[in-house]
Design a protein around this motif. Structure first.
Motif, PDB file in Angstrom:
ATOM      1  N   ALA A   1       5.190 -10.759  -7.844  1.00  0.00           N
ATOM      2  CA  ALA A   1       4.462  -9.435  -8.300  1.00  0.00           C
ATOM      3  C   ALA A   1       3.859  -9.029  -7.159  1.00  0.00           C
ATOM      4  CB  ALA A   1       3.856  -9.785  -9.423  1.00  0.00           C
ATOM      5  N   ALA A   2       3.545  -7.683  -6.813  1.00  0.00           N
ATOM      6  CA  ALA A   2       2.559  -7.417  -5.935  1.00  0.00           C
ATOM      7  C   ALA A   2       1.222  -7.631  -6.392  1.00  0.00           C
ATOM      8  CB  ALA A   2       2.790  -5.797  -5.804  1.00  0.00           C
ATOM      9  N   VAL A   3       0.610  -8.382  -5.520  1.00  0.00           N
ATOM     10  CA  VAL A   3      -0.984  -9.017  -5.903  1.00  0.00           C
ATOM     11  C   VAL A   3      -1.666  -9.014  -4.570  1.00  0.00           C
ATOM     12  CG1 VAL A   3      -0.502 -10.459  -8.045  1.00  0.00           C
ATOM     13  CG2 VAL A   3      -0.320 -11.486  -5.651  1.00  0.00           C
ATOM     14  N   HIS A   4      -2.657  -9.319  -4.664  1.00  0.00           N
ATOM     15  CA  HIS A   4      -3.853  -9.017  -3.496  1.00  0.00           C
ATOM     16  C   HIS A   4      -3.322  -9.598  -2.144  1.00  0.00           C
ATOM     17  CE1 HIS A   4      -7.359  -8.163  -6.338  1.00  0.00           C
ATOM     18  NE2 HIS A   4      -6.231  -7.190  -6.859  1.00  0.00           N
ATOM     19  N   ASN A   5      -2.987 -10.753  -2.125  1.00  0.00           N
ATOM     20  CA  ASN A   5      -2.337 -11.430  -0.892  1.00  0.00           C
ATOM     21  C   ASN A   5      -0.934 -11.539  -0.834  1.00  0.00           C
ATOM     22  OD1 ASN A   5      -2.308 -13.046  -2.984  1.00  0.00           O
ATOM     23  ND2 ASN A   5      -3.160 -14.936  -1.831  1.00  0.00           N
ATOM     24  N   VAL A   6      -0.201 -10.371  -1.259  1.00  0.00           N
ATOM     25  CA  VAL A   6       1.109 -10.580  -1.350  1.00  0.00           C
ATOM     26  C   VAL A   6       1.768 -10.651   0.094  1.00  0.00           C
ATOM     27  CG1 VAL A   6       1.500  -7.867  -1.229  1.00  0.00           C
ATOM     28  CG2 VAL A   6       3.194  -9.248  -2.406  1.00  0.00           C
ATOM     29  N   ALA A   7       1.120 -10.175   1.041  1.00  0.00           N
ATOM     30  CA  ALA A   7       1.838 -10.273   2.411  1.00  0.00           C
ATOM     31  C   ALA A   7       1.752 -11.466   2.809  1.00  0.00           C
ATOM     32  CB  ALA A   7       0.845  -9.470   3.361  1.00  0.00           C
ATOM     33  N   ALA A   8       0.869 -12.431   2.739  1.00  0.00           N
ATOM     34  CA  ALA A   8       0.651 -13.861   3.183  1.00  0.00           C
ATOM     35  C   ALA A   8       1.794 -14.735   2.230  1.00  0.00           C
ATOM     36  CB  ALA A   8      -0.630 -14.406   2.862  1.00  0.00           C
ATOM     37  N   ILE A   9       1.598 -14.276   1.067  1.00  0.00           N
ATOM     38  CA  ILE A   9       2.896 -14.704  -0.031  1.00  0.00           C
ATOM     39  C   ILE A   9       4.237 -14.633   0.771  1.00  0.00           C
ATOM     40  CG2 ILE A   9       3.687 -14.945  -2.137  1.00  0.00           C
ATOM     41  CD1 ILE A   9       0.762 -14.185  -3.236  1.00  0.00           C
ATOM     42  N   ALA A  10       4.327 -13.375   1.093  1.00  0.00           N
ATOM     43  CA  ALA A  10       5.865 -12.839   1.531  1.00  0.00           C
ATOM     44  C   ALA A  10       6.173 -13.689   2.949  1.00  0.00           C
ATOM     45  CB  ALA A  10       6.134 -11.414   1.953  1.00  0.00           C
ATOM     46  N   SER A  11       5.173 -13.947   3.600  1.00  0.00           N
ATOM     47  CA  SER A  11       5.394 -14.705   4.798  1.00  0.00           C
ATOM     48  C   SER A  11       6.011 -16.078   4.538  1.00  0.00           C
ATOM     49  CB  SER A  11       4.227 -14.497   5.764  1.00  0.00           C
ATOM     50  OG  SER A  11       4.095 -15.659   6.789  1.00  0.00           O
TER      51      SER A  11
END
Lengths: 149, 501
Positions: free
Chosen positions: B312-322
């Motif tokens: 899900a798109a959440v606040h720290n999604v960029a770090a999670i995606a990395s």
């Protein structure tokens, strides 16, 4: 010959085919007017329902029709495979009603049962193609060639 | 009966000059709104049971019906809306968590609508897709970082497993259980004809649909419903569902009433029991744990299938995606906060998560900055409503988009948002056999094919206008986008310029 077929897995029992049939055979061009003025015809298609299974029943246009054989007044005839009724000749003896194995001949209760009526595949009204199939909301009723004859 | 604190939400308006009392509305309403009264010789309505699904309006042969919002108004307040008051009344009556379905309907900004697309003039001529080739084929999976040579000097042609799509559109995960078998069949057949993929969701795969396996993405979610060797082997790709845009941070709950014989078999749980997916995967508490699951699944399928991780798109999604990109996943699916659901707690659906547009831009940028964008493909999900949204998503950096709600619209859904009641009048979000019948898969699949083909035509038109003849050249091409009415911060996150710049 193209015939009307019903897929009971798809039939919802909404009875709209009856409504459209009654309208198609009313001679009116507006459905509201047909029904509000009492010109709606007796539906020649009927939904049989119960136990979660529904299907529409109307004349099968048999190749060797018992109704035509049994008609004492010569009111029923076969024209290009379509079994037609001449309401002027019908005497309301109901022999055809009794002899039809599918229960597809309808007593015209609109004229007090003086005659019977039946599906003529919308060949003698202005619907173009059978109104039941054309307007079926779930494409349960189809008008198609299945090469049965 | 104690006082009911709130009125019916909708009003059934019947034009009695037109109504011919055919009773089709009565027979087709699973909420039993319409009733024929023989004494009055008239159709009557129970407005308070109406959910505004528009089934009756759609089938009325004489167009005698319309459903309108009940105009009865509580005293106006800019703070306490009537909706909010009713929800509090409802909870005071039931003591329960409010449930909702489909996407977040609240009035948050829709960034798609604040982004404009470029077109070519004079210097870089537009392309007419009807006269010139236009490529919308997409490959999802890891892309090689460079050319490698074998010891004998030949080029190493080994590629990681990938998905090949004729258009950058896939059908979102919708489980068998939350939607009907006929809806699933429509999706499966449409995906097969279109040359794209549909997604089983977390409910397993009905045995009748194994034949569509090469166009199926099989999902492994926290409940692990219906997951076994044949299931994994049948799919073209495996998706690990970590989260869902409509309800980030919580699991699913399919009520026991929807678990009938077939669903129970497919999910491998007893009939009539609630299917509860835990909020977390109980074996995943870190990226390392996720990596273990990814490689367990790859091992089980002999490294022949790409693995998708959906978050899900959440606040720290960029770090999670990395982290996900580094965990061995081939594809990341990001689901925005407007994504649909068959049932979610209202407060979660309406308040948790972030818009897909911002999440997508942030993830794409982060992966590019870290030099690992080629390690994964990105699928954007969570309210891609039209081909224009899809084009904007691709220009923001997505490889493809998932569509869920538009697919349901193609099947008849009118977004009444009552899926959780299980009484879907359109035969989609229900398991009641008489209602499931209403969705004829022969019709449904054709409508899905039509919809996606229409979108694909439009995507080609829009790309042609920009002078671009392949999706590859559009992906991440943010110069093709301009913001309108956005703050500098929003533009920075989206990585686009303002219109006029």
């Amino acid at each position: 010959m193209k015939r009307v077929y019903v897929n009971e897995d798809r039939c919802l029992g909404c009875h709209l085919c009856e409504t459209y049939c009654a309208f198609a055979n009313s001679g009116e061009t507006d459905m509201v007017k047909a029904f509000k003025t009492g010109k709606d015809a007796v539906p020649r298609i009927r939904i049989e329902e119960g136990d979660g299974i529904n299907f529409a029943v109307q004349c099968r246009h048999c190749a060797d029709p018992l109704c035509v054989k049994g008609c004492i007044a010569g009111a029923l005839s076969v024209n290009n495979g379509v079994i037609e009724i001449n309401h002027d000749k019908c005497v309301g003896c109901y022999t055809c009603v009794l002899s039809c194995p599918y229960g597809c001949i309808v007593i015209d209760y609109k004229n007090g049962g003086r005659t019977v009526t039946k599906c003529e595949l919308c060949t003698r009204n202005n619907a173009g193609e059978p109104a039941c199939a054309a307007n079926c909301i779930n494409r349960a009723i189809v008008f198609e060639e299945r090469g049965e004859d | 009966m104690p006082v009911n604190f709130f009125p019916a939400e909708f009003e059934v308006v019947r034009n009695s000059d037109r109504c011919i009392k055919c009773r089709a509305c009565e027979r087709q309403c699973s909420n039993e709104v319409h009733i024929y009264d023989a004494d009055f010789d008239k159709m009557l309505s129970r407005d308070n049971q109406c959910v505004d699904c528009q089934r009756c309006v759609s089938i009325c042969p004489v167009s005698a019906l319309k459903i309108v919002p009940n105009e009865n108004a509580f005293r106006k307040s800019a703070n306490y809306s009537q909706q909010l008051m009713i929800e509090n009344y409802r909870q005071a009556g039931s003591g329960g968590v409010l449930l909702s379905s489909m996407g977040n309907p609240q009035d948050y900004p829709v960034y798609w609508d604040k982004i404009l697309i470029n077109a070519s003039q004079v210097t870089n001529p537009p392309i007419d897709p009807l006269r010139e080739p236009m490529e919308t084929k997409v490959f999802l999976g890891k892309k090689p970082a460079g050319i490698k040579k074998n010891p004998d000097g030949s080029i190493d042609t080994h590629t990681e497993p990938y998905l090949e799509l004729n258009m950058p559109i896939l059908f979102s995960a919708m489980s068998y259980g939350s939607i009907s078998k006929n809806a699933h069949e429509s999706l499966a057949r449409a995906a097969t004809e279109l040359g794209t993929y549909y997604n089983t969701g977390e409910g397993g795969l009905h045995k009748d649909f194994y034949q569509y396996g090469k166009n199926t993405i099989v999902q492994v979610a926290s409940g692990r419903f219906g997951v076994f060797k044949d299931y994994l082997d049948t799919g073209a790709a495996i998706e690990i569902k970590m989260g869902q845009g409509a309800k980030p941070g919580i699991g699913g709950h399919l009520p026991g009433a929807k678990i009938r014989e077939d669903v129970s078999k497919t999910r491998m749980i007893p009939m009539g029991t609630d299917a509860i997916s835990p909020a977390p995967h109980h074996d995943i508490y870190s990226i390392e744990d996720l990596r273990q699951l990814i490689f367990s699944l790859k091992e089980a399928t002999e490294y022949k299938k790409p693995v998708i991780v959906k978050v899900a798109a959440v606040h720290n999604v960029a770090a999670i995606a990395s982290g996900i990109a580094r965990s061995g996943a081939d594809i990341i699916a990001i689901d925005g906060f407007r994504g649909g659901t068959g049932a979610a707690p209202t407060r979660i659906r309406d308040n948790v998560g972030i818009p897909i547009e911002l999440a997508l831009a942030a993830v794409d940028q982060r992966l590019r900055d870290e030099g690992i964008r080629n390690e994964v493909s990105i699928i954007a999900a969570g309210s891609v409503r039209s081909s224009a949204d899809a084009v904007k998503a691709i220009a923001l950096g997505a490889d493809a988009v998932y569509i869920g709600t538009p697919a349901l619209l193609a099947l008849g859904c009118h977004l009444c948002r009552s899926c959780h009641s299980g009484k879907c009048n359109w035969g989609i979000a229900t398991q009641r056999p008489d209602l499931v019948k209403r969705l004829n898969p022969d019709v449904g699949y054709q409508r899905l094919v039509n919809l996606v083909n229409a979108w694909n035509h439009e995507i080609k038109e829009i790309m042609g206008g920009m002078g671009i003849n392949s999706i590859e050249a559009l992906r991440g091409n943010r110069l093709m986008l301009r913001g309108i009415g956005l703050s500098q911060k929003e533009l920075d996150i989206l990585g686009i310029l303002h219109a006029g710049e």
